[in-house]
Design a protein around this motif. Sequence first.
Motif, mmCIF file in Angstrom:
data_model
loop_
_atom_site.group_PDB
_atom_site.id
_atom_site.type_symbol
_atom_site.label_atom_id
_atom_site.label_comp_id
_atom_site.label_asym_id
_atom_site.label_seq_id
_atom_site.Cartn_x
_atom_site.Cartn_y
_atom_site.Cartn_z
ATOM 1 N N PHE A 1 53.922 23.156 -71.773
ATOM 2 C CA PHE A 1 55.107 23.524 -72.551
ATOM 3 C C PHE A 1 54.841 23.433 -74.050
ATOM 4 O O PHE A 1 55.223 24.326 -74.814
ATOM 5 N N GLU B 1 68.826 23.176 -75.158
ATOM 6 C CA GLU B 1 68.835 22.744 -73.760
ATOM 7 C C GLU B 1 67.458 22.250 -73.331
ATOM 8 O O GLU B 1 67.336 21.242 -72.618
ATOM 9 N N ARG B 2 66.425 22.945 -73.749
ATOM 10 C CA ARG B 2 65.066 22.518 -73.391
ATOM 11 C C ARG B 2 64.792 21.119 -73.936
ATOM 12 O O ARG B 2 64.263 20.252 -73.226
ATOM 13 N N LEU C 1 66.408 22.764 -67.355
ATOM 14 C CA LEU C 1 65.191 23.074 -68.096
ATOM 15 C C LEU C 1 64.556 24.359 -67.600
ATOM 16 O O LEU C 1 64.119 25.209 -68.384
ATOM 17 N N ARG C 2 64.513 24.532 -66.281
ATOM 18 C CA ARG C 2 63.952 25.753 -65.704
ATOM 19 C C ARG C 2 64.745 26.982 -66.147
ATOM 20 O O ARG C 2 64.158 28.025 -66.477
ATOM 21 N N ASN D 1 66.960 18.322 -72.107
ATOM 22 C CA ASN D 1 66.544 18.027 -70.733
ATOM 23 C C ASN D 1 65.160 17.400 -70.663
ATOM 24 O O ASN D 1 64.905 16.555 -69.792
ATOM 25 N N ARG D 2 64.295 17.759 -71.572
ATOM 26 C CA ARG D 2 63.003 17.062 -71.654
ATOM 27 C C ARG D 2 63.237 15.611 -72.041
ATOM 28 O O ARG D 2 62.598 14.694 -71.511
ATOM 29 N N ASN E 1 58.504 29.734 -72.010
ATOM 30 C CA ASN E 1 57.752 28.663 -72.659
ATOM 31 C C ASN E 1 56.923 27.897 -71.624
ATOM 32 O O ASN E 1 57.456 27.442 -70.613
ATOM 33 N N SER F 1 66.690 18.243 -80.456
ATOM 34 C CA SER F 1 67.918 18.947 -80.074
ATOM 35 C C SER F 1 68.971 18.824 -81.172
ATOM 36 O O SER F 1 69.678 19.793 -81.486
ATOM 37 N N ALA G 1 66.351 27.364 -68.872
ATOM 38 C CA ALA G 1 66.245 27.609 -70.311
ATOM 39 C C ALA G 1 64.814 27.832 -70.783
ATOM 40 O O ALA G 1 64.582 27.996 -71.980
ATOM 41 N N LEU G 2 63.853 27.878 -69.865
ATOM 42 C CA LEU G 2 62.446 27.964 -70.267
ATOM 43 C C LEU G 2 62.132 29.188 -71.122
ATOM 44 O O LEU G 2 61.382 29.109 -72.100
#
Length: 320
Positions: free
Chosen positions: A255, A31-32, A75-76, A35-36, A82, A192, A78-79
């Motif tokens: 990150f 997910e990170r 993203l928030r 979304n990045r 990190n 991903s 799934a952080l």
Amino acid sequence: MTAKQSQMKQPESSTAVIPRTEVVKDTPAVERALNRSKIYLLISWSMLYPEDDEFLDYLQSGEFVEDGRLALESLRSALDGNGGERAKQKIAALLKHFDSIEKWIAAECINWQLSDLQGEHRRVFSNVITLDCPPYETLFGNDHVFAQSHVMGDIAGFYKAFGVELSRDIHERLDHLSVELEFMHFLAYKESYSRCHDGADKTQIVVDAQKKFVKNHIGRWVPLFCRMLARKADSGFFKLMADVTTDWMDFEVAFLGVNPQPYSETDYRPATFSAPEGQTYECGAQDQGNELSMLLNEVGAQTFLEKEEKKEESGPVGTA
């Protein structure tokens, strides 16, 4: 974005069904990365000259803001720590920027025609390379054409290592902001996919490439470019996108845990770039006619990154 809005050619294997066990196993990291990848794509597309109504429609429909918010919220969530507190703060700031973009769209952009968006792009970036805020990396910190050629070669090395080819339809340089950000979009997307289908070693190759590209390239020149862009634009869409890009770069540095040496105002020493004889540079972008043709070459990527490691071990070489 819809398939029409993003005409990138992804590796054939990326369309394969992701094994459910792998998704469950590493969902936060996947997910990170996804979304990045999305945020990089949005920023990259926003900086391009709009050739048709597609991007304007994307803005006016509210999808640009909606996609940005969804990516940042996901993203928030799934952080998992990190990037630490700094990463969390930057996501909060980015969400506020998208609120501002939404207000600008409702107050001004909603009544625009394509010619209005094109005119705003010309006002800020001009029809030729503007020295007020040039969207080209090699114009920062390189006051000699040979230094520019060296940096251009390093960028080309990253692209070649991952089998990325630039579109032949729109002529632009390898070091254009949109091209470099789209490359990061691709790397994050590749990460991903790799986390779901490949082993840890291949995934680490892609992660290391992201860190190196931020540390040695976009993390160095984009922050200064954004300050220049904010001054030149003063207000409107590109001022808002300068703010978005500034905080996004801050997020990425935190990150990824890298330490780029960003250029200062005194490092801006533009020189005229002359392409080596017989070479032309063309840009990749997200809309039709600007797509990156992505043909993965894992062996090439491995070889390139191994060479980079040897350079760093032997001393300061290249753009680091």
